[in-house]
Write an enzyme that holds these catalytic residues in place. Structure first.
Site, PDB file in Angstrom:
ATOM      1  N   SER A 244       0.829  -1.217   0.000  1.00 35.42           N
ATOM      2  CA  SER A 244       0.000   0.000   0.000  1.00 35.42           C
ATOM      3  C   SER A 244       0.860   1.264   0.000  1.00 35.42           C
ATOM      4  O   SER A 244       0.530   2.241  -0.690  1.00 35.42           O
ATOM      5  CB  SER A 244      -0.985   0.000   1.165  1.00 35.42           C
ATOM      6  OG  SER A 244      -0.354  -0.309   2.385  1.00 35.42           O
ATOM      7  N   HIS A 274      -1.692  -9.068   1.955  1.00 41.09           N
ATOM      8  CA  HIS A 274      -1.455  -7.775   2.630  1.00 41.09           C
ATOM      9  C   HIS A 274      -2.623  -7.531   3.598  1.00 41.09           C
ATOM     10  O   HIS A 274      -2.896  -8.359   4.462  1.00 41.09           O
ATOM     11  CB  HIS A 274      -1.284  -6.699   1.542  1.00 41.09           C
ATOM     12  CG  HIS A 274      -0.793  -5.367   2.012  1.00 41.09           C
ATOM     13  ND1 HIS A 274      -0.160  -5.158   3.222  1.00 41.09           N
ATOM     14  CD2 HIS A 274      -0.827  -4.121   1.431  1.00 41.09           C
ATOM     15  CE1 HIS A 274       0.167  -3.881   3.359  1.00 41.09           C
ATOM     16  NE2 HIS A 274      -0.245  -3.231   2.282  1.00 41.09           N
ATOM     17  N   HIS A 321       6.086 -12.639   7.486  1.00 42.76           N
ATOM     18  CA  HIS A 321       6.265 -11.251   7.054  1.00 42.76           C
ATOM     19  C   HIS A 321       7.434 -11.171   6.089  1.00 42.76           C
ATOM     20  O   HIS A 321       8.398 -11.925   6.214  1.00 42.76           O
ATOM     21  CB  HIS A 321       6.502 -10.317   8.248  1.00 42.76           C
ATOM     22  CG  HIS A 321       6.196  -8.900   7.925  1.00 42.76           C
ATOM     23  ND1 HIS A 321       7.128  -8.052   7.359  1.00 42.76           N
ATOM     24  CD2 HIS A 321       5.051  -8.181   8.044  1.00 42.76           C
ATOM     25  CE1 HIS A 321       6.566  -6.877   7.163  1.00 42.76           C
ATOM     26  NE2 HIS A 321       5.310  -6.923   7.569  1.00 42.76           N
ATOM     27  N   ARG A 330       3.121  -4.612  16.593  1.00 44.51           N
ATOM     28  CA  ARG A 330       1.709  -4.214  16.493  1.00 44.51           C
ATOM     29  C   ARG A 330       0.818  -5.344  17.012  1.00 44.51           C
ATOM     30  O   ARG A 330      -0.249  -5.116  17.565  1.00 44.51           O
ATOM     31  CB  ARG A 330       1.365  -3.873  15.030  1.00 44.51           C
ATOM     32  CG  ARG A 330       2.214  -2.733  14.470  1.00 44.51           C
ATOM     33  CD  ARG A 330       2.025  -2.574  12.970  1.00 44.51           C
ATOM     34  NE  ARG A 330       2.418  -3.767  12.239  1.00 44.51           N
ATOM     35  CZ  ARG A 330       2.247  -3.948  10.934  1.00 44.51           C
ATOM     36  NH1 ARG A 330       1.692  -2.988  10.212  1.00 44.51           N
ATOM     37  NH2 ARG A 330       2.640  -5.055  10.343  1.00 44.51           N
ATOM     38  N   ASP A 376      -2.064  -8.591  11.650  1.00 42.25           N
ATOM     39  CA  ASP A 376      -3.400  -9.068  11.285  1.00 42.25           C
ATOM     40  C   ASP A 376      -3.851 -10.281  12.089  1.00 42.25           C
ATOM     41  O   ASP A 376      -5.029 -10.624  12.090  1.00 42.25           O
ATOM     42  CB  ASP A 376      -3.428  -9.390   9.785  1.00 42.25           C
ATOM     43  CG  ASP A 376      -3.119  -8.160   8.951  1.00 42.25           C
ATOM     44  OD1 ASP A 376      -3.709  -7.108   9.229  1.00 42.25           O
ATOM     45  OD2 ASP A 376      -2.279  -8.245   8.041  1.00 42.25           O
TER      46      ASP A 376
HETATM   47  N1  HAX Z   1       1.714 -19.831   5.886  1.00 44.95           N
HETATM   48  C1  HAX Z   1       2.167 -20.725   4.983  1.00 44.95           C
HETATM   49  N2  HAX Z   1       3.228 -20.549   4.203  1.00 44.95           N
HETATM   50  C2  HAX Z   1       3.904 -19.404   4.400  1.00 44.95           C
HETATM   51  C3  HAX Z   1       3.530 -18.438   5.343  1.00 44.95           C
HETATM   52  C4  HAX Z   1       2.365 -18.679   6.095  1.00 44.95           C
HETATM   53  N3  HAX Z   1       1.891 -17.795   6.987  1.00 44.95           N
HETATM   54  N4  HAX Z   1       4.397 -17.412   5.295  1.00 44.95           N
HETATM   55  C5  HAX Z   1       5.300 -17.714   4.335  1.00 44.95           C
HETATM   56  N5  HAX Z   1       4.996 -18.920   3.788  1.00 44.95           N
HETATM   57  C6  HAX Z   1       5.649 -19.585   2.668  1.00 44.95           C
HETATM   58  C7  HAX Z   1       5.551 -18.728   1.423  1.00 44.95           C
HETATM   59  O1  HAX Z   1       4.281 -18.863   0.815  1.00 44.95           O
HETATM   60  C8  HAX Z   1       6.703 -19.256   0.597  1.00 44.95           C
HETATM   61  O2  HAX Z   1       6.296 -20.477   0.063  1.00 44.95           O
HETATM   62  P1  HAX Z   1       6.771 -20.925  -1.435  1.00 44.95           P
HETATM   63  O3  HAX Z   1       8.273 -20.912  -1.419  1.00 44.95           O
HETATM   64  O4  HAX Z   1       6.176 -22.271  -1.603  1.00 44.95           O
HETATM   65  O5  HAX Z   1       6.216 -19.904  -2.376  1.00 44.95           O
HETATM   66  C9  HAX Z   1       7.759 -19.551   1.665  1.00 44.95           C
HETATM   67  O6  HAX Z   1       7.033 -19.696   2.917  1.00 44.95           O
HETATM   68  C10 HAX Z   1       8.774 -18.450   1.842  1.00 44.95           C
HETATM   69  O7  HAX Z   1       8.086 -17.239   2.039  1.00 44.95           O
HETATM   70  P2  HAX Z   1       8.693 -16.095   2.987  1.00 44.95           P
HETATM   71  O8  HAX Z   1       9.972 -15.637   2.385  1.00 44.95           O
HETATM   72  O9  HAX Z   1       8.704 -16.553   4.390  1.00 44.95           O
HETATM   73  O10 HAX Z   1       7.567 -14.979   2.935  1.00 44.95           O
HETATM   74  P3  HAX Z   1       7.309 -13.862   1.819  1.00 44.95           P
HETATM   75  O11 HAX Z   1       8.162 -12.702   2.152  1.00 44.95           O
HETATM   76  O12 HAX Z   1       7.396 -14.413   0.447  1.00 44.95           O
HETATM   77  O13 HAX Z   1       5.790 -13.512   2.098  1.00 44.95           O
HETATM   78  C11 HAX Z   1       3.901 -13.049   3.434  1.00 44.95           C
HETATM   79  C12 HAX Z   1       5.385 -12.779   3.223  1.00 44.95           C
HETATM   80  C13 HAX Z   1       3.390 -12.086   4.500  1.00 44.95           C
HETATM   81  C14 HAX Z   1       3.160 -12.778   2.130  1.00 44.95           C
HETATM   82  C15 HAX Z   1       3.718 -14.517   3.891  1.00 44.95           C
HETATM   83  O14 HAX Z   1       4.356 -14.716   5.130  1.00 44.95           O
HETATM   84  C16 HAX Z   1       2.258 -14.915   3.999  1.00 44.95           C
HETATM   85  O15 HAX Z   1       1.672 -15.335   2.989  1.00 44.95           O
HETATM   86  N6  HAX Z   1       1.630 -14.809   5.226  1.00 44.95           N
HETATM   87  C17 HAX Z   1       0.220 -15.063   5.391  1.00 44.95           C
HETATM   88  C18 HAX Z   1      -0.616 -13.893   4.902  1.00 44.95           C
HETATM   89  C19 HAX Z   1      -0.485 -12.705   5.834  1.00 44.95           C
HETATM   90  O16 HAX Z   1      -0.595 -12.818   7.040  1.00 44.95           O
HETATM   91  N7  HAX Z   1      -0.291 -11.517   5.247  1.00 44.95           N
HETATM   92  C20 HAX Z   1      -0.193 -10.263   6.013  1.00 44.95           C
HETATM   93  C21 HAX Z   1       1.234  -9.774   6.163  1.00 44.95           C
HETATM   94  C22 HAX Z   1       1.350  -8.487   6.938  1.00 44.95           C
HETATM   95  C23 HAX Z   1       0.697  -7.379   6.189  1.00 44.95           C
HETATM   96  O17 HAX Z   1       1.094  -6.940   5.130  1.00 44.95           O
HETATM   97  N8  HAX Z   1      -0.401  -6.940   6.693  1.00 44.95           N
HETATM   98  O18 HAX Z   1      -1.156  -6.074   6.010  1.00 44.95           O
END
Ligand code: HAX
Length: 440
Positions: A244, A274, A321, A330, A376
């Site tokens: 964002s 996000h 994250h 937070r 979240d």
């Molecule tokens: N559950 C399952 N798998 C997860 C995970 C979770 N909570 N967090 C990371 N992973 C996985 C990724 O999908 C990725 O898998 P692949 O290699 O198979 O694609 C692997 O672990 C490595 O990812 P990472 O390097 O740890 O995490 P990223 O930086 O790529 O992604 C995310 C960060 C926040 C998108 C990720 O942790 C996620 O999907 N979390 C769940 C959704 C979430 O809570 N989002 C909110 C984040 C905070 C925010 O922005 N709030 O607004």
């Protein structure tokens, strides 16, 4: 003097020195190498590439967020409040991010008064919102509502009339103040129309910005208002690279006005990786409780449910994250709030129980960089405690708060005259050619 003129004068006075420092840094050190990056980083969402400047807040992977150098617990002590035992007013964190100094009580009162007094929506904006199919997701409605206000943009009008580049920031500041003033009304309008039979509640202009949002949504208790002040403070900003914040900067760099830029940002916040994660957490937790068939699942049952989620190719929402490598402060601020005000709440206990189980499950995958909870993971349980059960609306609240950080940054970007963002892209063939050229 009007609030806008007084803020413009104060901002210009405060920002002039930083302006000169940043502009001369850009001139004198343009060749300084900030860092190197790899093909892997480019293909994994540009993680860790030092490519953005953001003044309002900075995120340390271990320590978490600091707003202009202050942590959340510090701000809970230092920012003005309505009641000494209560939570800070988000008006104060906006002032801090914009001016780079802690506000006085009077600074906060002036902003609060301006926002509440300028919050009314035009009949045209209401007509646009009324025309939307109520089944449309609230974030889509929110984005449409913001776009419906765009024709009021002072920046767009001044640009059309040939305003000087040196003055862009002044119109931006006015748009930002107007937009933030109206966001609670847009949010409350969508909420009351969708879930309360179109029964709207007029603003109470004696309240603060968050208190009035709670009131217009129909939540009169002190508890919900107190929660809104905390919620609106901690969701404001998370440095410059999140979807964002970066979207606001990117779209704004085309000289799109604050309405266009912020609506674009909200479309990014509406993604499940996000901001939509706050809705997804509660949806997932409720589905878990229903499937297991109890409000108090055991650690083994939770673990199994998490493993099933992962095995089905989904993420566990609220955990992980892109930058943080520890529990999100937070999350901790909301946990402290729950321990103080709702220690007996059953859903809070489940959320705490998940905190004990989920990180180990994620660690066991061997691939998750950060197994700890983010902001979240906690917000929904607090909202539900005070009776706000419509979880598909939660991201709108996040969006109202996010405006404060990303739009304060936008004023700075205009003041600094930052140019169009335009990174270079390559085809995979061109990338391979570069690799082969080095190998040869
Ligand atoms: N559950 C399952 N798998 C997860 C995970 C979770 N909570 N967090 C990371 N992973 C996985 C990724 O999908 C990725 O898998 P692949 O290699 O198979 O694609 C692997 O672990 C490595 O990812 P990472 O390097 O740890 O995490 P990223 O930086 O790529 O992604 C995310 C960060 C926040 C998108 C990720 O942790 C996620 O999907 N979390 C769940 C959704 C979430 O809570 N989002 C909110 C984040 C905070 C925010 O922005 N709030 O607004």
């Amino acid at each position: 003097m009007s609030t806008i003129t007084s803020l413009q004068n104060k901002f210009e006075q405060k920002a002039a020195a930083d302006h000169d420092k940043i502009i001369s840094m850009r001139k004198e050190h343009a060749d300084f190498v900030l860092g190197e990056y790899t093909l892997g980083q480019v293909l994994s969402g540009m993680k860790g590439i030092q490519a953005l400047m953001c003044e309002t807040s900075a995120l340390d992977p271990q320590e978490g967020i600091r707003f202009r150098g202050y942590s959340i617990p510090e701000l809970q002590k230092l920012l003005p409040k309505l009641d000494p035992e209560g939570e800070p007013l988000p008006e104060g964190i906006f002032y801090l991010m914009l001016m780079n100094e802690l506000p006085t009580e009077d600074d906060v009162k002036e902003i609060s008064k301006y926002w509440v007094e300028n919050g009314d929506l035009s009949e045209g904006v209401k007509a646009v919102l009324d025309a939307i199919d109520p089944d449309t997701h609230p974030m889509t409605q929110f984005s449409i509502g913001i776009m419906a206000m765009q024709k009021e943009s002072k920046f767009a009008a001044a640009y059309n009339e040939g305003a000087s580049k040196a003055d862009y920031w002044k119109y931006t500041l006015e748009d930002v103040m107007q937009l933030i003033a109206k966001l609670p009304s847009v949010a409350a309008y969508i909420y009351r129309r969708k879930y309360h039979n179109n029964q709207h509640i007029a603003a109470d202009k004696s309240l603060d910005w968050s208190g009035n949002l709670a009131h217009m949504m129909g939540f009169e208790g002190d508890g919900f208002k107190r929660l809104m002040r905390l919620y609106m403070t901690i969701h404001t900003d998370h440095e410059g690279g999140n979807v964002s914040a970066h979207t606001t900067k990117l779209v704004g760099s085309a000289l799109s006005d604050p309405y266009l830029s912020f609506a674009a940002a909200m479309n990014g916040l509406a993604g499940p990786l996000h901001g939509l994660a706050n809705q997804e957490v509660i949806r997932w937790v409720f589905a878990m409780l229903e499937e297991i068939g109890t409000e108090t699942p055991s650690s083994e049952q939770i673990k199994k449910y998490c493993e099933d989620t992962l095995a089905s190719g989904r993420v566990i929402p609220g955990y992980g994250h892109a930058v943080l490598r520890k529990t999100d402060p937070r999350y901790m601020a909301q946990r402290e709030f729950a321990l103080k005000y709702l220690p007996e709440d059953k859903l809070f206990h489940t959320i705490s129980h998940l905190y004990e189980v989920v990180p180990e499950v994620l660690k066991a995958t061997g691939k998750v960089a950060n197994p700890w909870p983010n902001v979240d993971a906690h917000s929904g349980t607090l909202l539900i405690h005070y009776g706000m059960k419509e979880y598909d609306f939660y991201t709108v609240l996040f969006g109202v708060s996010r405006a404060l950080g990303v739009l304060a940054s936008m004023i700075w970007n205009r003041y600094l005259g930052l140019p169009l963002e335009r990174p270079k892209s390559f085809t995979s063939e061109a990338m391979m050619a570069k690799i082969n050229a080095v190998k040869a």
